[in-house]
Design a protein around this motif. Structure first.
Motif, short mmCIF file in Angstrom:
data_model
loop_
_atom_site.label_atom_id
_atom_site.label_comp_id
_atom_site.label_asym_id
_atom_site.label_seq_id
_atom_site.Cartn_x
_atom_site.Cartn_y
_atom_site.Cartn_z
N GLU A 3 0.43 8.38 2.75
CA GLU A 3 0.22 8.52 4.19
C GLU A 3 0.08 10.00 4.49
O GLU A 3 1.00 10.77 4.29
N LYS A 4 -1.10 10.37 4.97
CA LYS A 4 -1.40 11.78 5.20
C LYS A 4 -0.40 12.47 6.09
O LYS A 4 -0.10 13.63 5.90
N LYS A 5 0.14 11.77 7.06
CA LYS A 5 1.04 12.43 8.00
C LYS A 5 2.40 12.76 7.37
O LYS A 5 3.13 13.58 7.90
N TRP A 6 2.72 12.16 6.23
CA TRP A 6 4.02 12.39 5.63
C TRP A 6 3.98 13.35 4.45
O TRP A 6 4.94 14.05 4.18
N MET A 7 2.89 13.39 3.70
CA MET A 7 2.83 14.26 2.52
C MET A 7 1.38 14.53 2.16
O MET A 7 0.49 13.82 2.58
N THR A 8 1.19 15.55 1.34
CA THR A 8 -0.15 15.86 0.87
C THR A 8 -0.57 14.87 -0.21
O THR A 8 0.28 14.22 -0.83
N ALA A 9 -1.86 14.80 -0.45
CA ALA A 9 -2.36 13.94 -1.52
C ALA A 9 -1.79 14.39 -2.86
O ALA A 9 -1.42 13.56 -3.69
N ARG A 10 -1.69 15.71 -3.07
CA ARG A 10 -1.15 16.22 -4.33
C ARG A 10 0.31 15.79 -4.53
O ARG A 10 0.71 15.43 -5.63
N ALA A 11 1.09 15.84 -3.48
CA ALA A 11 2.50 15.44 -3.58
C ALA A 11 2.60 13.95 -3.91
O ALA A 11 3.42 13.54 -4.73
N TRP A 12 1.78 13.14 -3.26
CA TRP A 12 1.79 11.70 -3.52
C TRP A 12 1.37 11.41 -4.96
O TRP A 12 1.99 10.59 -5.64
N LEU A 13 0.34 12.09 -5.43
CA LEU A 13 -0.11 11.90 -6.81
C LEU A 13 0.97 12.33 -7.80
O LEU A 13 1.17 11.69 -8.83
N THR A 18 5.02 10.84 -11.86
CA THR A 18 6.42 10.79 -12.26
C THR A 18 6.88 9.35 -12.45
O THR A 18 7.54 9.01 -13.44
N TYR A 19 6.51 8.48 -11.54
CA TYR A 19 6.84 7.06 -11.65
C TYR A 19 6.27 6.47 -12.94
O TYR A 19 6.97 5.76 -13.67
N PHE A 20 5.00 6.75 -13.22
CA PHE A 20 4.38 6.22 -14.43
C PHE A 20 5.10 6.73 -15.68
O PHE A 20 5.31 5.99 -16.63
N THR A 21 5.48 7.98 -15.67
CA THR A 21 6.16 8.57 -16.82
C THR A 21 7.53 7.95 -17.04
O THR A 21 7.92 7.65 -18.17
N LEU A 22 8.27 7.75 -15.97
CA LEU A 22 9.64 7.26 -16.09
C LEU A 22 9.76 5.77 -16.30
O LEU A 22 10.67 5.31 -16.98
N SER A 23 8.91 4.99 -15.67
CA SER A 23 9.17 3.56 -15.67
C SER A 23 8.07 2.67 -16.23
O SER A 23 8.31 1.51 -16.49
N LEU A 24 6.90 3.18 -16.39
CA LEU A 24 5.81 2.32 -16.84
C LEU A 24 5.05 2.95 -18.00
O LEU A 24 4.79 4.14 -18.00
N LYS A 25 4.69 2.15 -18.93
CA LYS A 25 3.79 2.57 -19.99
C LYS A 25 2.49 1.82 -19.75
O LYS A 25 2.31 0.69 -20.16
N MET A 26 1.60 2.45 -18.99
CA MET A 26 0.36 1.77 -18.66
C MET A 26 -0.84 2.66 -18.98
O MET A 26 -0.70 3.88 -19.01
N VAL A 27 -1.94 2.03 -19.22
CA VAL A 27 -3.16 2.79 -19.47
C VAL A 27 -3.64 3.39 -18.15
O VAL A 27 -3.30 2.90 -17.07
N GLU A 28 -4.44 4.44 -18.25
CA GLU A 28 -4.87 5.15 -17.05
C GLU A 28 -5.61 4.26 -16.05
O GLU A 28 -5.41 4.38 -14.85
N GLU A 29 -6.45 3.39 -16.54
CA GLU A 29 -7.21 2.52 -15.64
C GLU A 29 -6.27 1.64 -14.82
O GLU A 29 -6.50 1.43 -13.63
N ASP A 30 -5.21 1.14 -15.44
CA ASP A 30 -4.23 0.35 -14.70
C ASP A 30 -3.50 1.20 -13.67
O ASP A 30 -3.17 0.73 -12.58
#
Length: 73
Positions: A3-13, A18-30
């Motif tokens: 949501e643009k009003k809450w954070m920058t796109a870079r912060a959201w990404l 971080t979420y993908f690193t900590l909790s998921l082992k998924m391929v980039e496309e997923d």
């Protein structure tokens, strides 16, 4: 969700990566599909337009996805 009003796109990404690193082992496309599930409003319209008209459906690199998102928002 991004949501643009809450954070920058870079912060959201960064949060997503971080979420993908900590909790998921998924391929980039997923990871791209997972991220796009959280789009709403302008974000969703941008993504849908890109998938239909600009070959965004062919993006398989999360880095490329992130570049396009940061460029747009």
């Amino acid at each position: 969700m991004y949501e643009k009003k809450w954070m920058t796109a870079r912060a959201w990404l960064h949060q997503l990566q971080t979420y993908f690193t900590l909790s998921l082992k998924m391929v980039e496309e997923d990871a791209i599909h997972f991220a796009s599930l959280h789009f709403k409003g302008d974000d969703l319209e941008w993504w849908q337009h890109g998938v239909i008209n600009q070959d965004y459906s062919l993006i398989t690199s999360f880095v490329e996805f992130a570049k396009r998102m940061v460029k747009r928002f």
